[in-house]
Enzyme design. Sequence first.
Site, PDB file in Angstrom:
ATOM      1  N   GLY A 181       0.702  -1.138  -0.074  1.00  0.00           N
ATOM      2  CA  GLY A 181      -0.037   0.048  -0.061  1.00  0.00           C
ATOM      3  C   GLY A 181       0.774   1.283  -0.042  1.00  0.00           C
ATOM      4  O   GLY A 181       1.786   1.367   0.803  1.00  0.00           O
ATOM      5  N   ARG A 227       3.641  -5.929  -5.051  1.00  0.00           N
ATOM      6  CA  ARG A 227       4.863  -5.514  -4.664  1.00  0.00           C
ATOM      7  C   ARG A 227       5.989  -5.713  -5.616  1.00  0.00           C
ATOM      8  O   ARG A 227       6.994  -4.888  -5.962  1.00  0.00           O
ATOM      9  CB  ARG A 227       5.373  -6.287  -3.308  1.00  0.00           C
ATOM     10  N   ARG A 274      13.543  -6.805  22.129  1.00  0.00           N
ATOM     11  CA  ARG A 274      12.436  -5.782  21.551  1.00  0.00           C
ATOM     12  C   ARG A 274      11.721  -6.615  20.526  1.00  0.00           C
ATOM     13  O   ARG A 274      10.662  -6.026  19.911  1.00  0.00           O
ATOM     14  CB  ARG A 274      12.900  -4.473  21.100  1.00  0.00           C
ATOM     15  N   ASP A 317      12.358  -1.882   7.304  1.00  0.00           N
ATOM     16  CA  ASP A 317      12.047  -3.063   8.214  1.00  0.00           C
ATOM     17  C   ASP A 317      13.002  -3.630   9.084  1.00  0.00           C
ATOM     18  O   ASP A 317      12.529  -4.145  10.106  1.00  0.00           O
ATOM     19  CB  ASP A 317      11.411  -4.369   7.297  1.00  0.00           C
ATOM     20  N   ALA A 351       6.067   0.165   4.373  1.00  0.00           N
ATOM     21  CA  ALA A 351       6.897   0.729   3.100  1.00  0.00           C
ATOM     22  C   ALA A 351       6.809   2.369   2.966  1.00  0.00           C
ATOM     23  O   ALA A 351       8.033   2.857   2.703  1.00  0.00           O
ATOM     24  CB  ALA A 351       6.206   0.335   1.946  1.00  0.00           C
TER      25      ALA A 351
END
Length: 470
Positions: free
Chosen positions: A49, A108, A193, A312, A325
């Site tokens: 998106g 993608r 984390r 990412d 993205a």
Amino acid sequence: MSEPHFKVIIVGGSITGLTLAHSLHKIGVDFTILEKRATVTPQEGASVGILPNGARVLDQLGLYGLVEEATAPLGATHIHFPDGFHFCSLYPKSMLDNFGYPVAFLERRRLLEVLYNALPDKSKVLVNKTVSDIEQCEDGKSAGVKVRTADGDVYEGDIVVGADGVHSRTRSELWRMSSSAGQSEDVRMEKARMSAEYSCVFGISRGPSGLKAGEQIMRMYDGRTLVVIPSKDDVVFWFLSRKLGKKYKYSEAPRFTLEDAAAECAELADAPLGNDVRFGDVWKIRQTFNMVVLEENLLRTWSFGRVLCIGDSIHKMTVNLGQGANCAIEDVAILTNLLSQCLGSKREAKPSGQELDALLRRFNDVHLSRVSHIYDTSWLIARVHARDGFVRKIIGRYVMPYFGHKFESRPFNMIANAAALEFLPLPRSSFPGWEKYKSKEDKSGSWAVVSRSVLLLVGLAILSTWWRRA
């Protein structure tokens, strides 16, 4: 003898890495991309998106026109609940009206093709290059970085930027170097984390579906969310996310097979999508699909010396908010702006290792607060969509349908305050949202305020019921 050109080694021919290559080209910075796969345009069954904050940067780079041609802009979202209630949100249309860019979904692979094909010099993109280790050196004229690949080749540059995703090799090397410098405890905390609580089956279907292009369907279940996005040319993008049985450490996250994915989708085959169409009908015309665990992490330290991670590899989110993205594209804009300023002021000589270390730390400091806000919002939205917990069920079922428009400014603030390339004109800046919602971003966690408000309302309702019965 003049200094050689400043050079960036980009690890990963991803959306992030290719966008960075375009941005660096605009400021005259040399680069090499090292991609471990055999192609930069693999078919993985995924869609992406593009929201206005990412679209604007792509537009600045002259790339958005081809993206726009490949999409059917979203105009509405039809949201359904387990009790049969449903409502229609025109939030996607409002975003287009305010910012001039739609909520756009495309394959993608198609976006990767657009980014790769538009590169002025494709010889700078090298495939089948798996990074094995990274070395930094500050020894006079040989100062810089060396990146070794599994085939024995060595690539030299001034900085390394890891755009190699959630399973980043660059991040591993960054942590190795940090640990060697006495920062083992910081690395341990960063690793802690990284976790996963959701899985996702995502796919692409092709053929007549009976669904209207540009009208998204979302079905919210307890612990699950089904999203179906009909697009142009009879293409349907879809994903099914599900809360896992427990919270996993990143290193212990489960792997899934295509059989697992098919079984997951079969459970919702009868889910109605409108116009007498069920999810099983979309499944029957599937072209490709896959199932993955949805890692979540927001690391606090993104660089060490001349090595930096973006995208990412440092801020991995669930798919629900759709900002993954786009946030990575913002990373590119901020990094390129800082490099442009630094290199423009140096003229003859290259920046020293100390100056580059400070620049990459500056990138971290400038961007962390905003990324934290986006990450926290994404974290909560995923759990509201999955009806995870009493308060989040109330938010989804009663706040979103009736008061959602009251909070429309929150995601619009997020869009309007996005980074852009400072050295290129801003397209579509005449649309009102860019100015109307700018500098009003609530970084304290606006959805936390909603949650507290819901708790207060529920508490008052309980007290009111008790009072009437007393």
